[in-house]
Design a protein around this motif. Structure first.
Motif, short mmCIF file in Angstrom:
data_model
loop_
_atom_site.label_atom_id
_atom_site.label_comp_id
_atom_site.label_asym_id
_atom_site.label_seq_id
_atom_site.Cartn_x
_atom_site.Cartn_y
_atom_site.Cartn_z
N VAL A 59 37.00 -18.92 -23.91
CA VAL A 59 36.50 -17.55 -24.00
C VAL A 59 35.15 -17.48 -24.74
O VAL A 59 34.73 -16.42 -25.19
CB VAL A 59 37.53 -16.61 -24.68
N SER A 60 34.47 -18.60 -24.86
CA SER A 60 33.10 -18.65 -25.37
C SER A 60 32.91 -17.88 -26.67
O SER A 60 32.11 -16.94 -26.77
CB SER A 60 32.13 -18.14 -24.30
N GLY A 61 33.69 -18.26 -27.67
CA GLY A 61 33.59 -17.64 -28.98
C GLY A 61 34.49 -16.44 -29.14
O GLY A 61 34.33 -15.67 -30.08
N GLY A 62 35.44 -16.30 -28.26
CA GLY A 62 36.40 -15.20 -28.34
C GLY A 62 35.99 -13.97 -27.57
O GLY A 62 36.84 -13.24 -27.06
N VAL A 63 34.69 -13.70 -27.46
CA VAL A 63 34.21 -12.50 -26.77
C VAL A 63 33.01 -12.80 -25.88
O VAL A 63 31.97 -12.14 -25.94
CB VAL A 63 33.88 -11.37 -27.78
N TRP A 64 33.14 -13.86 -25.05
CA TRP A 64 32.18 -14.07 -23.95
C TRP A 64 30.74 -14.23 -24.43
O TRP A 64 29.83 -13.64 -23.86
CB TRP A 64 32.26 -12.90 -22.96
N THR A 65 30.51 -15.04 -25.45
CA THR A 65 29.19 -15.06 -26.08
C THR A 65 28.49 -16.41 -26.02
O THR A 65 27.30 -16.48 -25.70
CB THR A 65 29.33 -14.62 -27.56
N VAL A 66 29.19 -17.51 -26.32
CA VAL A 66 28.53 -18.81 -26.53
C VAL A 66 28.31 -19.49 -25.16
O VAL A 66 28.95 -20.48 -24.82
CB VAL A 66 29.36 -19.69 -27.48
N VAL A 265 28.13 -8.34 -21.22
CA VAL A 265 28.99 -9.50 -20.96
C VAL A 265 28.42 -10.38 -19.85
O VAL A 265 28.35 -11.60 -19.99
CB VAL A 265 30.42 -9.05 -20.60
N CYS A 266 28.02 -9.79 -18.75
CA CYS A 266 27.66 -10.57 -17.56
C CYS A 266 26.28 -11.21 -17.65
O CYS A 266 25.99 -12.16 -16.93
CB CYS A 266 27.71 -9.68 -16.33
N GLY A 267 25.41 -10.69 -18.51
CA GLY A 267 24.02 -11.12 -18.52
C GLY A 267 23.79 -12.55 -18.96
O GLY A 267 24.57 -13.13 -19.71
N VAL A 268 22.70 -13.12 -18.47
CA VAL A 268 22.20 -14.45 -18.82
C VAL A 268 23.20 -15.53 -18.39
O VAL A 268 23.62 -16.37 -19.17
CB VAL A 268 21.84 -14.55 -20.32
N GLY A 269 23.59 -15.46 -17.12
CA GLY A 269 24.24 -16.59 -16.48
C GLY A 269 25.73 -16.54 -16.29
O GLY A 269 26.28 -17.35 -15.54
N ARG A 270 26.42 -15.63 -16.93
CA ARG A 270 27.89 -15.64 -16.94
C ARG A 270 28.50 -15.64 -15.53
O ARG A 270 29.52 -16.27 -15.29
CB ARG A 270 28.39 -14.44 -17.75
N ALA A 439 32.33 -21.63 -21.49
CA ALA A 439 30.87 -21.78 -21.52
C ALA A 439 30.36 -22.28 -20.18
O ALA A 439 31.08 -22.92 -19.40
CB ALA A 439 30.48 -22.75 -22.64
N LEU A 440 29.09 -22.00 -19.92
CA LEU A 440 28.48 -22.36 -18.64
C LEU A 440 28.37 -23.87 -18.45
O LEU A 440 28.06 -24.33 -17.35
CB LEU A 440 27.09 -21.72 -18.53
N ILE A 441 28.65 -24.63 -19.49
CA ILE A 441 28.59 -26.10 -19.42
C ILE A 441 29.93 -26.69 -18.97
O ILE A 441 30.07 -27.91 -18.87
CB ILE A 441 28.22 -26.70 -20.78
N ALA A 442 30.92 -25.86 -18.70
CA ALA A 442 32.27 -26.34 -18.40
C ALA A 442 32.28 -27.35 -17.25
O ALA A 442 31.56 -27.20 -16.26
CB ALA A 442 33.18 -25.16 -18.07
N SER A 443 33.13 -28.36 -17.40
CA SER A 443 33.30 -29.40 -16.37
C SER A 443 34.65 -29.21 -15.67
O SER A 443 35.50 -28.43 -16.12
CB SER A 443 33.26 -30.78 -17.01
N ARG A 444 34.86 -29.97 -14.60
CA ARG A 444 36.16 -29.92 -13.92
C ARG A 444 37.28 -30.33 -14.86
O ARG A 444 38.38 -29.76 -14.82
CB ARG A 444 36.13 -30.83 -12.68
#
Length: 465
Positions: A59-66, A265-270, A439-444
């Motif tokens: 959850v990218s820091g609990g609230v969709w951030t990191v 929430v959605c901005g910058v790549g989510r 996070a946007l770096i997530a792997s399979r």
């Protein structure tokens, strides 16, 4: 974990937390007998608590951030260097990182021209609301002041933003609210059967037409703006149905209503594009953003507008009230745009938009596979690495699963070392969606670990439910 805490040090931290900290969104009674959780360190997709337990953060820091993950030294170093040079000056003057970041940001947002800096998503939305109200007074004798918002959407925590809040439990006990905010229906196709007259086909245009009905009932001459999330977040991870956004744009232009898109929430790549609205071919007049703008490495939010909006605040310089008479103290901090520049560079250099699309598609497939196994999952939906699974006790009636059972799933995953989210005290009787935003770096491998944890949790919780 490579922190330097010893047991005695961390015990003092826990006791100080228990004695002095007022945690967000938390009932504190349990902390009288159990320890509050302290997150001590983060690296990549993972965080460690005060006991040294490792967690995969979905959850990218609990609230969709990191968005770019933890431990980014290049962001920390850029911020440090800038703070030594100039940490702050009020936004009545400019700064070098503020100018550079605005230029880079607007390059990703064709058709938008101006950036107003502030420090949180709530504040950014408040600025937009104030602009709408000021335009109403300047141009329409105060009449075109109403702001429409959507059922299930959320725009922030201030009284003004809660006045535009479509989540009744989140609003409960905080009224009375500001006048001039009017709710329009949601566009969740999975629950269209709850809406009178909703068709089985072409639901998207129909759902948008319900907005027009509200406009006509209120009087188009009284409606100044429509504020919507591109994908509803805490209200259940709701992707708009086909044909919805195109019709919304038509309606706003027809009645000269400003279209305000809340991208906090959605901005910058989510969602796999720089901004969620860019999936739908629309052109907003205002866009607000926060969370992922700097991935939590500094506090920053932005309200971005067209020049057409901006120019309405400078068309008569002889009028002493004819400018946007507003300021955000911490909108003058240089750390935010500095972190934003480096955050954007990481997303571009590491191909994280493409990764978000690919891993989002993979995770959606895996959630559908879970739905094939667990009948408690009624619907799976989302965009990019912003996904939800709605839990129901009966797929035919779509009766929502109890919130306590969702929280049990979240707790089971936490015990396994995987942090997931769920709609939480937002919608009466309908806090039944599990939320995922790694996070946007997530792997399979990361996604497989998340799915495995959820699979086990669903089996255990609903076997005994």
């Amino acid at each position: 974990m490579d922190g330097n805490f010893n047991e005695n040090d961390i015990s003092r931290v826990v006791e100080a937390d228990r004695a002095h900290i007022w945690h967000h969104l938390s009932q504190h009674k349990p902390y009288e007998t159990t320890d509050p959780r302290i997150i001590v360190e983060g690296k990549g997709m993972r965080v460690w608590d005060q006991k040294g337990k490792e967690h995969l953060d979905a959850v990218s820091g609990g609230v969709w951030t990191v968005n770019v993950g933890y431990g980014r030294e290049s962001i920390a170093n850029a911020v440090r260097d800038q703070l030594i040079k100039l940490n702050y000056f009020a936004g009545s003057a400019g700064s070098i990182p503020g100018s550079h970041f605005a230029e880079k940001l607007l390059d990703k947002m064709p058709g938008l021209d101006r950036v107003y800096y502030c420090n949180s998503g709530s504040e950014a939305n408040e600025k937009a609301f104030k602009m709408v109200r000021q335009i109403a007074h300047k141009r329409y004798g105060g009449k075109k002041h109403k702001i429409l918002y959507r059922d299930r959407d959320y725009h922030g925590t201030t009284i003004g933003c809660l006045s535009a809040g479509g989540q009744d439990e989140r609003n409960a006990q905080y009224g009375p609210f500001a006048p001039g905010f009017v709710r329009v229906p949601h566009c969740l196709e999975y629950r269209s059967f709850e809406q009178d007259g909703a068709p089985q086909e072409n639901y998207g245009p129909w759902a948008a037409d319900q907005i027009e009905k509200v406009i006509l009932a209120e009087g188009p001459e009284t409606v100044g703006a429509l504020c919507l999330e591109p994908v509803t977040a805490g209200g259940g991870v709701i992707c708009p149905p086909d044909g919805y956004w195109e019709r919304v744009q038509e309606i706003c232009r027809k009645y000269d209503i400003l279209l305000h898109i809340d991208e906090v929430v959605c901005g910058v790549g989510r969602t796999g594009t720089w901004f969620g609205y860019q999936h739908y071919g629309i052109q907003p007049d205002m866009v607000t953003m926060a969370k992922g703008v700097a991935s939590g490495y500094a506090a920053i939010a932005c309200l971005v507008t067209t020049d057409a909006v901006f120019d309405m605040f400078k068309d008569d310089a002889s009028d002493p009230l004819n400018y946007f008479r507003d300021i955000s103290t911490f909108g003058g901090c240089t750390a935010g745009p500095t972190a934003g520049i480096e955050n954007m560079r990481i997303i571009e250099d590491e191909g994280l938009l493409e990764n978000t699309t690919n891993m989002g598609n993979y995770m959606l497939e895996q959630l559908h596979a879970l739905a094939d196994k667990h009948t408690i999952i009624g619907d799976v939906r989302g965009k990019g690495l912003f996904l939800g699974a709605e839990l129901v006790t009966d797929r035919n009636t779509r009766e929502p699963a109890a919130e306590k059972h969702l929280q049990a799933v979240v707790g089971d995953c936490m015990a396994q070392g995987v942090i997931i989210g769920a709609t939480n005290r937002s919608l009466p009787g309908k806090n039944n969606t599990l939320c995922f935003s790694p996070a946007l770096i997530a792997s399979r491998d990361d996604i497989d670990e998340i799915i495995t944890a959820v699979d086990g949790a669903l089996g255990r919780v609903f076997a005994s439910a």
